[in-house]
Design an enzyme around this catalytic site. Structure first.
Site, short mmCIF file in Angstrom:
data_model
loop_
_atom_site.label_atom_id
_atom_site.label_comp_id
_atom_site.label_asym_id
_atom_site.label_seq_id
_atom_site.Cartn_x
_atom_site.Cartn_y
_atom_site.Cartn_z
N ASN A 23 0.80 -1.22 0.00
CA ASN A 23 0.00 0.00 0.00
C ASN A 23 0.84 1.28 0.00
O ASN A 23 0.29 2.37 -0.11
CB ASN A 23 -0.98 0.01 1.19
N CYS A 118 -10.48 -5.66 -4.26
CA CYS A 118 -11.23 -6.57 -3.41
C CYS A 118 -12.68 -6.15 -3.30
O CYS A 118 -12.98 -4.97 -3.17
CB CYS A 118 -10.62 -6.58 -2.01
N ASP A 309 -7.40 -4.25 7.52
CA ASP A 309 -6.72 -5.29 6.75
C ASP A 309 -6.26 -6.46 7.62
O ASP A 309 -5.86 -7.50 7.10
CB ASP A 309 -5.52 -4.71 5.98
C1 UD1 Z 1 -6.65 1.52 1.33
C2 UD1 Z 1 -5.83 0.27 1.26
C3 UD1 Z 1 -6.63 -0.95 1.75
C4 UD1 Z 1 -7.23 -0.67 3.11
C5 UD1 Z 1 -7.97 0.65 3.14
C6 UD1 Z 1 -8.43 1.02 4.55
C7 UD1 Z 1 -4.34 0.77 -0.59
C8 UD1 Z 1 -3.92 0.46 -1.98
N1 UD1 Z 1 -5.38 0.07 -0.11
O1 UD1 Z 1 -7.74 1.33 0.43
O2 UD1 Z 1 -5.77 -2.07 1.81
O3 UD1 Z 1 -8.12 -1.71 3.46
O4 UD1 Z 1 -7.12 1.71 2.67
O5 UD1 Z 1 -7.37 1.05 5.43
O6 UD1 Z 1 -3.74 1.58 0.09
N2 UD1 Z 1 -14.72 5.79 1.02
C9 UD1 Z 1 -15.77 6.62 0.71
N3 UD1 Z 1 -15.59 7.53 -0.30
C10 UD1 Z 1 -14.43 7.64 -0.99
C11 UD1 Z 1 -13.36 6.80 -0.66
C12 UD1 Z 1 -13.53 5.87 0.36
O7 UD1 Z 1 -16.82 6.52 1.31
O8 UD1 Z 1 -14.35 8.48 -1.89
C13 UD1 Z 1 -14.91 4.77 2.09
C14 UD1 Z 1 -14.78 3.37 1.52
O9 UD1 Z 1 -16.00 2.92 0.97
C15 UD1 Z 1 -14.40 2.57 2.75
C16 UD1 Z 1 -13.59 3.58 3.56
O10 UD1 Z 1 -13.88 4.87 3.03
O11 UD1 Z 1 -15.54 2.19 3.47
C17 UD1 Z 1 -12.10 3.36 3.50
O12 UD1 Z 1 -11.66 3.49 2.17
P1 UD1 Z 1 -10.23 4.09 1.79
O13 UD1 Z 1 -9.54 4.55 3.03
O14 UD1 Z 1 -10.39 5.03 0.67
O15 UD1 Z 1 -9.50 2.78 1.28
P2 UD1 Z 1 -8.63 2.59 -0.02
O16 UD1 Z 1 -7.75 3.77 -0.24
O17 UD1 Z 1 -9.48 2.10 -1.12
#
Ligand code: UD1
Length: 421
Positions: A23, A118, A309
């Protein structure tokens, strides 16, 4: 289709060296798009997700020299020919949305198909979009074809409050803001160590970012960024996985190349279960030989809370300890897909919305189970290490997306595990 076969293995023993963080390397690779000069990245884990990111960057027109056998990738994003990331690749990995901020900032446009990765919940992108719009971009979302297009002649610094500290949105906005005119402030930013690592890399490229790793990040825009060299930080989730593997098998394992400050909640929870976690010069020793382990409760939270995670992986352990444990998942709304798989193995777990009650003391039995997502896959392997008989884990491409030489590293600790095509 390849599968992983695990047999009851007895206590794990020995040493394991943790690889670079998935990540962290993915946003760092995306960040190389911000400069026309060569960036040299070391400690790059040899993972499927890294290969996909290499292909995406190459398809955009950049030169990618990858030597994953030696954990190196050099990227020169000089001859960029398109700012549309290829759909077939992007939909395979959610982190590909991280190309959006850099492409927009440097070339004035970016087109990304809604990303895959995922299947652990909605994972919307509105915070990314809100951030880029706040910097002055026009962002169109084509919900029929699932495409996001962003355009801006110039980005301008602004103050952005994130309703939720999204890791990806924080990274995307930081990258876009490095080349914006003026100062950007991100409030309620995500604080994950991987964001700090990306910001350290960007600062080496000439960016002016302060406060990464806290909830307020300040970015002063600069005209251009230059090449840089960087060593990726160790993967805290891989470290946590092997620490839990040591505990669940009542073994004793030295985990090398780990930053204990990044895994405080994992260390705390293992200790609450009764495992010893001992800091030594080379890393951490996890020791659970000849001792009974007991239940503990877990609530996942953004960093520095307990990492989502690690939830599935820790749940595998909790199915085997004395007593009942409550697990609450607050980060993703659909991250219990491993529960039916663990139940197939004899675990006693009840879920209600975001809560799971794990009864404990299960005598797990080898079964045919699926890696329903990356971390759930690792959880199945850990459960298989202590289950009677043979466990067959399918859909293992999820595991290959995020763990470098997982089977070999487990074998090195004495696990009875192999891959079958
Ligand atoms: C990253 C990690 C992933 C980890 C996650 C949370 C990477 C490549 N992946 O994923 O392994 O599980 O952080 O620690 O770094 N959300 C919204 N709106 C948005 C974006 C996100 O509502 O625009 C929500 C998502 O639906 C989710 C939560 O925020 O419920 C966390 O998502 P986010 O922190 O963005 O995770 P990722 O960056 O996708």
């Amino acid at each position: 289709m390849a599968k992983i076969i695990v047999e009851k293995s007895g206590p794990l023993h020995g040493e394991v060296v943790i690889s670079g963080a998935k990540n962290a390397v993915l946003p760092i690779m995306a960040a190389t798009l911000l400069s026309e000069e060569t960036c040299e990245i070391k400690s790059v884990p040899a993972l499927k997700d890294v290969e996909i990111m290499c292909q995406i960057i190459e398809a955009l027109g950049a030169k990618v020299e990858k030597d994953l056998a030696n954990n190196r990738v050099n990227i020169t994003a000089r001859g960029i020919e398109t700012t549309e990331a290829p759909q077939e690749l992007v939909t395979r990995m959610r982190a590909s949305i991280l190309a959006m901020g850099p492409l927009l900032a440097r070339f004035g446009s970016a087109t990304i198909h809604l990303p895959g990765g995922c299947a652990i919940g909605e994972r919307p992108t509105e915070l990314h979009i809100k951030g880029l719009r706040a910097l002055g971009a026009t962002v169109e979302v084509d919900t029929v074809n699932d495409v996001i297009t962003a355009r801006a002649n110039r980005l301008y610094g602004n103050t952005i409050y994130l309703d939720f500290p999204s890791v990806g949105a924080t990274e995307n906005i930081i990258m876009a803001a490095t080349l914006a005119e003026g100062t950007t402030i991100i409030e309620n930013a995500a604080q994950e160590p991987e964001i700090t690592d990306m910001a350290n890399f960007l600062n080496k490229m000439g960016a002016r970012i302060k406060g990464a790793g806290t909830d307020t990040v300040r970015i002063i825009g600069v005209e251009s960024l230059h090449g840089a060299r960087h060593n990726v930080i160790p993967d805290r989730i891989e470290a946590g996985t092997f620490m839990v593997a040591a505990a669940i098998t009542h073994g004793a394992v030295l985990v090398k190349n780990v930053l204990p400050d990044h895994i405080k909640p994992i260390i705390a929870k293992l200790r609450e279960c009764g495992a010893e976690v001992i800091p030594v010069d080379e890393g951490l020793v996890v020791q659970a030989t000849d001792r009974r382990l007991t239940s503990t409760d877990i609530k996942t939270l953004p960093y520095p809370g307990f990492p989502t995670d690690m939830q599935a992986i820790f749940m595998a352990l909790l199915t085997t300890v004395d007593g009942a444990s409550a697990v609450i998942e607050t980060v993703f709304e659909n991250r219990y897909m491993h529960v039916p798989e663990l139940k197939k193995m004899g675990a006693s777990i009840k879920t209600d919305d975001r809560c799971a009650l794990v009864t404990g003391n299960a005598r797990l039995k080898g079964s045919k189970v699926q890696a329903t997502d990356l971390r759930a896959g690792a959880a199945m392997v850990l459960a298989g290490l202590v289950a009677d008989g043979r466990t067959e884990v399918t859909n293992i491409y999820h595991i290959q997306r995020g763990y470098e030489r997982f089977v070999e590293k487990m074998q090195g600790l004495g696990a009875k595990i192999h891959m079958e095509e």
